[in-house]
Scaffold this motif. Sequence first.
Motif, PDB file in Angstrom:
ATOM      1  N   ARG B 201       0.851  -1.194   0.000  1.00  0.00           N
ATOM      2  CA  ARG B 201       0.000   0.000   0.000  1.00  0.00           C
ATOM      3  C   ARG B 201       0.890   1.250   0.000  1.00  0.00           C
ATOM      4  O   ARG B 201       1.808   1.357   0.830  1.00  0.00           O
ATOM      5  CB  ARG B 201      -0.867  -0.026   1.249  1.00  0.00           C
ATOM      6  N   LYS B 203       1.103   5.510  -0.338  1.00  0.00           N
ATOM      7  CA  LYS B 203       0.356   6.770  -0.248  1.00  0.00           C
ATOM      8  C   LYS B 203       0.917   7.739  -1.283  1.00  0.00           C
ATOM      9  O   LYS B 203       1.594   8.726  -0.933  1.00  0.00           O
ATOM     10  CB  LYS B 203       0.478   7.310   1.187  1.00  0.00           C
ATOM     11  N   VAL B 222      19.032   5.904  -4.459  1.00  0.00           N
ATOM     12  CA  VAL B 222      17.985   5.314  -3.618  1.00  0.00           C
ATOM     13  C   VAL B 222      18.414   3.932  -3.114  1.00  0.00           C
ATOM     14  O   VAL B 222      18.105   3.553  -1.989  1.00  0.00           O
ATOM     15  CB  VAL B 222      16.651   5.239  -4.388  1.00  0.00           C
ATOM     16  N   GLU B 329      -3.345   7.238  -3.584  1.00  0.00           N
ATOM     17  CA  GLU B 329      -3.109   5.889  -3.067  1.00  0.00           C
ATOM     18  C   GLU B 329      -3.051   4.865  -4.192  1.00  0.00           C
ATOM     19  O   GLU B 329      -3.930   4.817  -5.059  1.00  0.00           O
ATOM     20  CB  GLU B 329      -4.191   5.497  -2.056  1.00  0.00           C
ATOM     21  N   ILE B 331      -1.782   0.642  -5.003  1.00  0.00           N
ATOM     22  CA  ILE B 331      -1.327  -0.640  -4.477  1.00  0.00           C
ATOM     23  C   ILE B 331      -0.370  -1.251  -5.486  1.00  0.00           C
ATOM     24  O   ILE B 331      -0.690  -1.359  -6.674  1.00  0.00           O
ATOM     25  CB  ILE B 331      -2.511  -1.590  -4.210  1.00  0.00           C
ATOM     26  N   ALA B 365      11.079  -0.942  -0.518  1.00  0.00           N
ATOM     27  CA  ALA B 365      10.661  -0.096   0.601  1.00  0.00           C
ATOM     28  C   ALA B 365      11.255   1.298   0.436  1.00  0.00           C
ATOM     29  O   ALA B 365      10.623   2.297   0.798  1.00  0.00           O
ATOM     30  CB  ALA B 365      11.089  -0.719   1.931  1.00  0.00           C
ATOM     31  N   ASP B 366      12.450   1.372  -0.139  1.00  0.00           N
ATOM     32  CA  ASP B 366      13.059   2.693  -0.360  1.00  0.00           C
ATOM     33  C   ASP B 366      12.462   3.398  -1.574  1.00  0.00           C
ATOM     34  O   ASP B 366      12.254   4.610  -1.551  1.00  0.00           O
ATOM     35  CB  ASP B 366      14.580   2.564  -0.486  1.00  0.00           C
ATOM     36  N   GLU B 369       9.292   4.770  -0.318  1.00  0.00           N
ATOM     37  CA  GLU B 369       9.531   5.977   0.480  1.00  0.00           C
ATOM     38  C   GLU B 369       9.649   7.195  -0.444  1.00  0.00           C
ATOM     39  O   GLU B 369       9.098   8.268  -0.161  1.00  0.00           O
ATOM     40  CB  GLU B 369      10.805   5.801   1.312  1.00  0.00           C
ATOM     41  N   MET B 370      10.335   7.010  -1.574  1.00  0.00           N
ATOM     42  CA  MET B 370      10.465   8.115  -2.531  1.00  0.00           C
ATOM     43  C   MET B 370       9.106   8.484  -3.128  1.00  0.00           C
ATOM     44  O   MET B 370       8.802   9.653  -3.312  1.00  0.00           O
ATOM     45  CB  MET B 370      11.445   7.755  -3.657  1.00  0.00           C
ATOM     46  N   GLU B 372       6.184   8.277  -1.801  1.00  0.00           N
ATOM     47  CA  GLU B 372       5.368   9.008  -0.827  1.00  0.00           C
ATOM     48  C   GLU B 372       5.914  10.411  -0.610  1.00  0.00           C
ATOM     49  O   GLU B 372       5.154  11.369  -0.447  1.00  0.00           O
ATOM     50  CB  GLU B 372       5.265   8.191   0.466  1.00  0.00           C
ATOM     51  N   ARG B 373       7.235  10.558  -0.652  1.00  0.00           N
ATOM     52  CA  ARG B 373       7.814  11.910  -0.528  1.00  0.00           C
ATOM     53  C   ARG B 373       7.534  12.707  -1.802  1.00  0.00           C
ATOM     54  O   ARG B 373       7.291  13.905  -1.751  1.00  0.00           O
ATOM     55  CB  ARG B 373       9.317  11.818  -0.271  1.00  0.00           C
ATOM     56  N   ARG B 376       4.007  14.082  -1.503  1.00  0.00           N
ATOM     57  CA  ARG B 376       3.899  15.230  -0.583  1.00  0.00           C
ATOM     58  C   ARG B 376       4.568  16.456  -1.181  1.00  0.00           C
ATOM     59  O   ARG B 376       4.080  17.568  -1.072  1.00  0.00           O
ATOM     60  CB  ARG B 376       4.505  14.871   0.771  1.00  0.00           C
TER      61      ARG B 376
END
Lengths: 177, 428
Positions: B201, B203, B222, B329, B331, B365-366, B369-370, B372-373, B376
């Motif tokens: 999931r 974001k 990354v 969002e 998946i 996972a990294d 992370e990118m 989601e950043r 934002r």
Amino acid sequence: MTALAQSFADVSAPDLAAAEPAALHHQVAQFLYLEARLADTHDYDGWEALWTDDAIYWVPANGDDTDPEKEMSVLYDNRSRIGVRIRQLKTGRRHTQTPRSELARVISNIEVAEVRGSEVDVRANVLIYEDNLRGDTLWAARNVYRLRMVDGAFRLVRKKIALVNNNKPIYTLSFLV
Amino acid sequence: MPHAAVSEAAASAGARDYHALIEPARINSRLYYDPAIFQEELEKIWYKTWVYVGHTSEIPNKNDYVTKSIGPMPVLMVRDKDGEVRLLLNKCPHRGNQLCAYQKGNRTSFTCPYHSWTFSNTGDLMGYALPDGYEGQSKAGLNLGKVPRIAVYRGFVFGSMAEEGISIEEHLGGAKAALDQLLDNSPTGELELTAGFLQHRTKANWKFMLENETDGYHPGFVHGSVFQVTSSGIGSLYGADSTALTRDYGNGHTEFDLRPEWRKNDKPLQWFGTTPERLPDYVKSMNAAYGEERARQIMIDGSPHVMIFPNLFIAEIQIFVLQPVAVDETIQHVTAVQFKGAPDINRRLRQQTMGSVGPAGLLLADDTEMYERNHRGAQILDPEWLVLSRGLHRERLDENGFRIAHSTDETPQRGIWRHYLNLMTEAR
Ligand code: FES
Ligand SMILES: [Fe+2]
């Protein structure tokens, strides 16, 4: 060496079945709390040192009775991959943990499921509150541990973290769970 | 200013000017976070163009089904009682109840739990409870909804919610060769995607994933942590001296082509970080299937790294399926590539996949992370425009006429937006 360990006739091959159940339960709980604290506080070396060489660190997906040798798991690490995971976290460039997740976990419902020689299988429930850049996430799991008494102290042989929602999409899980 | 008033009114009526948001080498941040644009994407992309749904090996037997999706919408991929693959919509035509609540199973019919209407796995209404209440009425038009067009290319099942449109061959275009390249790595020419999917999931808007899958600029940074702690040696593939290529196949399909590097090194199975000695059974079956010379070439070239627009990403040893569920969002569904008839390599494919992708993956996972950043960051108002100009000066055409450039160049991302602009501005 713990009082429990000292109670065995032969410390090098302790028979946990001979231990007093309340004392064994107490000792198991103390170990789980230690492991939880090391994970919550990102004490990577301390946490890694708990594992035996035949370790299995497992987070199943799509149920809790899957065959990890045939089906995909969120995480299925042997001892060497646990080492890689820890070394990656320690580079300081594991971006998903830079900054680190703030964590507090609660372990409860601890049951000694089975005792065999120097090993004990344990069940426990865990709730983990995680705060990171994305926001807050609550993780819930039914855990199964296998502990082995080595040189008078428990070590971690196997840890299965059966997230209750592991058949659904889950967010990144990059802290020590 | 009457002119501005008119264009604002037009925008709110849905006639957004995408030419004003997408330029050849820069795009407006709004494209990632505006919920109205997301709604329009559902209509003009997800519920129109060809979308990857699933693989026939996930429903090997008659009456097998799995729950899949087209965009946010769930779809039942079924092998019916005659063995035909069908894509049914999971909605009871009576009052709209979700029909099937399970991920997968084997059944000849589906019964709605609300008022017990029963449908065969071809989608036809078989009967309803207390039929006296429908006396004199026809059952016509009361079947399950279907994905209007379905196409199967070598086991890959695609669906389109549009009654008419280009064929799957036309849609895949040059990228079809990448699917063939993947299947060449199987001694039987077939996949068996039986290990189950991880669901990550995320974001973030789906297009951050679409663009990143063939972004060769980021891995050195990354994933530097992974290159540092493993002896993979693949970090150099993403450096300035790499001969790997990025490619724009058109129709939004893009590729990160590592073959120039593998061919230069000329070592079978180097693409998989191993050697023929360590996978003797696999090599034997490849030699038997293709002959030694061809097998050797296949094992040097390895498996492709290709993003089939809009949602199928083949990452050498993984199959990713991107599913947008909201503007912010997505998946990421992912499983290990599994070659039919190759148990020794399959085991390693699963192990490497579990280590590197999914919610706990050393790599993904990294990346996530990118994403989601990214999401934002995109919402910050200034600067409004994001830059996709890397490698413009060294972009060129390959022997098939597809745009290529250096492994770290943004040729794939420019190609994706070129296609996106076409889809979003196409006459209905
Ligand atoms: S809604 Fe399905 S039977 Fe009524
Ligand atoms: Fe990446």
